[in-house]
Design a protein around this motif. Structure first.
Motif, short mmCIF file in Angstrom:
data_model
loop_
_atom_site.label_atom_id
_atom_site.label_comp_id
_atom_site.label_asym_id
_atom_site.label_seq_id
_atom_site.Cartn_x
_atom_site.Cartn_y
_atom_site.Cartn_z
N THR A 91 42.93 56.29 44.81
CA THR A 91 43.34 54.91 44.80
C THR A 91 44.07 53.64 44.23
OG1 THR A 91 42.19 54.40 47.43
CG2 THR A 91 43.75 52.25 46.60
N VAL A 92 44.72 53.82 44.07
CA VAL A 92 44.81 52.52 42.41
C VAL A 92 44.93 51.04 42.67
CG1 VAL A 92 46.62 52.41 40.66
CG2 VAL A 92 46.00 54.42 41.21
N MET A 93 43.98 49.98 42.81
CA MET A 93 44.18 48.62 42.35
C MET A 93 44.09 47.97 41.13
SD MET A 93 40.85 47.71 44.74
CE MET A 93 42.14 46.02 45.30
N THR A 94 45.37 46.84 41.76
CA THR A 94 45.35 46.55 40.97
C THR A 94 45.73 44.97 41.54
OG1 THR A 94 48.07 45.70 41.80
CG2 THR A 94 47.76 47.28 39.51
N GLU A 95 45.38 44.35 40.45
CA GLU A 95 45.21 42.61 40.54
C GLU A 95 43.59 41.67 41.00
OE1 GLU A 95 47.50 40.33 40.59
OE2 GLU A 95 49.17 41.48 40.65
N SER A 96 43.49 40.96 39.77
CA SER A 96 42.12 41.01 39.79
C SER A 96 41.55 40.22 41.00
CB SER A 96 41.50 40.16 38.48
OG SER A 96 42.98 38.99 38.79
N ALA A 97 42.14 39.17 41.68
CA ALA A 97 41.64 39.07 42.81
C ALA A 97 40.92 40.25 43.74
CB ALA A 97 42.42 38.15 43.27
N ALA A 98 42.40 40.78 44.02
CA ALA A 98 41.93 42.12 44.86
C ALA A 98 40.77 43.11 44.43
CB ALA A 98 43.01 42.42 44.97
N ILE A 99 40.80 43.33 43.26
CA ILE A 99 39.56 44.03 43.13
C ILE A 99 38.71 42.95 43.42
CG2 ILE A 99 39.09 44.81 40.52
CD1 ILE A 99 41.59 45.61 40.00
N THR A 100 38.45 42.15 42.47
CA THR A 100 37.57 41.19 43.10
C THR A 100 36.65 41.46 44.82
OG1 THR A 100 37.98 39.25 41.13
CG2 THR A 100 36.01 38.94 42.82
N LEU A 101 37.30 41.33 45.21
CA LEU A 101 37.61 41.26 46.54
C LEU A 101 36.71 42.83 47.21
CD1 LEU A 101 39.91 38.69 48.34
CD2 LEU A 101 37.27 38.59 48.04
N HIS A 102 37.40 43.59 46.66
CA HIS A 102 36.30 44.88 46.58
C HIS A 102 35.25 45.51 46.52
CE1 HIS A 102 36.87 49.70 47.12
NE2 HIS A 102 36.66 49.60 45.84
N LEU A 103 35.70 45.14 45.18
CA LEU A 103 33.65 45.22 44.75
C LEU A 103 32.94 44.29 44.95
CD1 LEU A 103 34.80 44.96 40.80
CD2 LEU A 103 33.92 47.07 42.55
N ALA A 104 33.40 43.10 45.54
CA ALA A 104 32.14 42.61 46.96
C ALA A 104 31.61 43.24 48.09
CB ALA A 104 32.53 41.23 47.32
N ASP A 105 33.45 43.91 48.41
CA ASP A 105 32.93 44.50 49.74
C ASP A 105 32.25 45.64 49.40
OD1 ASP A 105 35.02 43.07 51.19
OD2 ASP A 105 35.73 44.33 51.63
N VAL A 106 31.77 46.51 48.17
CA VAL A 106 30.84 47.92 48.08
C VAL A 106 30.20 47.68 47.23
CG1 VAL A 106 33.50 48.79 47.56
CG2 VAL A 106 31.74 48.02 45.24
N ALA A 107 29.61 46.14 46.77
CA ALA A 107 28.65 45.66 46.43
C ALA A 107 28.00 44.45 46.89
CB ALA A 107 28.16 45.97 45.15
N PRO A 108 27.84 44.26 48.68
CA PRO A 108 28.12 42.74 48.82
C PRO A 108 26.39 42.16 47.56
CG PRO A 108 27.39 44.33 50.12
CD PRO A 108 27.63 45.35 48.95
N GLU A 109 25.21 42.49 47.70
CA GLU A 109 23.97 41.95 46.56
C GLU A 109 24.45 41.95 45.72
OE1 GLU A 109 24.97 45.13 47.93
OE2 GLU A 109 24.65 46.08 45.64
N ALA A 110 25.66 42.10 44.64
CA ALA A 110 25.37 41.74 43.93
C ALA A 110 26.01 40.21 43.62
CB ALA A 110 26.60 42.56 43.35
N GLY A 111 26.25 40.05 44.73
CA GLY A 111 27.23 38.34 44.96
C GLY A 111 27.99 37.39 44.17
N LEU A 112 29.16 38.76 44.02
CA LEU A 112 30.13 38.47 43.65
C LEU A 112 31.28 37.73 44.66
CD1 LEU A 112 32.20 41.83 42.13
CD2 LEU A 112 31.37 39.97 40.79
N ALA A 113 31.21 37.14 46.09
CA ALA A 113 31.17 36.42 46.26
C ALA A 113 30.52 36.09 47.59
CB ALA A 113 32.65 37.48 47.32
N ILE A 121 43.38 30.33 41.09
CA ILE A 121 42.69 30.66 39.51
C ILE A 121 44.25 31.89 39.40
CG2 ILE A 121 42.14 32.08 37.97
CD1 ILE A 121 39.17 30.83 39.27
N VAL A 122 44.06 32.77 40.00
CA VAL A 122 45.40 34.06 39.99
C VAL A 122 46.73 33.19 40.09
CG1 VAL A 122 44.09 35.77 40.60
CG2 VAL A 122 44.54 35.17 42.22
N ALA A 123 46.96 32.45 41.21
CA ALA A 123 47.76 32.07 41.59
C ALA A 123 48.51 31.43 40.39
CB ALA A 123 48.28 31.95 43.18
N ALA A 124 47.75 30.08 40.57
CA ALA A 124 48.61 29.20 39.59
C ALA A 124 48.19 29.17 38.49
CB ALA A 124 47.86 27.80 40.27
N LEU A 125 46.77 29.27 37.98
CA LEU A 125 46.83 29.21 36.38
C LEU A 125 47.09 30.48 35.64
CD1 LEU A 125 43.06 27.56 36.00
CD2 LEU A 125 44.27 26.92 34.52
#
Ligand code: GSH
Length: 206
Positions: free
Chosen positions: A61-83, A101-105
């Motif tokens: 699966t191809v993912m783009t958009e840094s915020a979506a990638i962030t939330l995906h990684l937070a799902d697969v590695a919850p113990e890492a504390g990304l979110a 950050i991604v929508a305004a900045l």
């Protein structure tokens, strides 16, 4: 194995750092998103916006958009504390600022980095560069006003701190943050000094 298409020093550093924090196996495929027509063609097939980061998941699966990638990684590695997880007191603030950050900045660079993509004539280009640069400073000041210590959310480190640290070297650049947004500058300094991330920072100098 994850594959990250990355150009050093750009927004792909966000995902690269988060992959390292998440502790999942990944490979970096270096591309020159600005200068190489071949790399841009390759990227465009994966992401019609021709932007990095692009993350190909282990199942293809191809993912783009840094915020979506962030939330995906937070799902697969919850113990890492990304979110902060659902139910955590910092969750709502985290979600709000991730999207802020991604929508305004982020679009202030999209439109200001190379104004000739959007307007023609030197005066219009200079004005678009200057207005997006000024608007961005105002947005960072808003962030500074709600920033905790030692991390954005206070005691809880999260992916917001990764955005703050990566974007610290982009216009208006580190010196401006030190002078105008000391809390954001301190977060960037701490995360950039994390020995566990030294290799990733080194790869993303410049
Ligand atoms: N909304 C995207 C923005 C990504 C983005 O703007 N990436 C820049 C590098 S920092 C890029 O690839 N620019 C190349 C171009 O626009 O041609 C995200 O959050 O991932």
């Amino acid at each position: 194995m994850y594959t990250l298409y990355a150009t050093p020093g750009t927004g792909s550093a966000l995902s690269e750092i988060m992959l390292a924090i998440a502790g999942v196996p990944y490979a970096v495929k270096s591309v020159d998103v600005w200068e190489s027509p071949t790399d841009r063609e390759l990227l465009q097939r994966l992401n019609p916006l021709t932007q990095v980061p692009v993350l190909v998941l282990p199942d293809g699966t191809v993912m783009t958009e840094s915020a979506a990638i962030t939330l995906h990684l937070a799902d697969v590695a919850p113990e890492a504390g990304l979110a902060p997880p659902p139910g955590h007191p910092g969750r709502a603030v985290f979600l709000r600022r991730l999207v802020f950050i991604v929508a305004a900045l982020y679009p202030t660079w999209t439109f200001g980095d190379d104004p000739g993509r959007w307007v023609s004539g030197d005066a219009a280009k200079a004005e678009l560069r200057a207005s997006t640069d000024e608007h961005r400073k105002m947005l960072w000041r808003q962030m500074e006003a709600v920033t905790g210590t030692p991390w954005f959310l206070g005691e809880t480190r999260s992916a917001i701190d990764v955005y703050i640290a990566v974007m610290n070297s982009w216009r208006p650049r580190a010196e401006w943050f030190s002078a105008e947004c000391p809390k954001l500058a301190a977060i960037a300094g701490t995360l950039r000094a994390d020995p566990a991330l030294a290799k990733v920072w080194e790869r993303n100098q410049g």
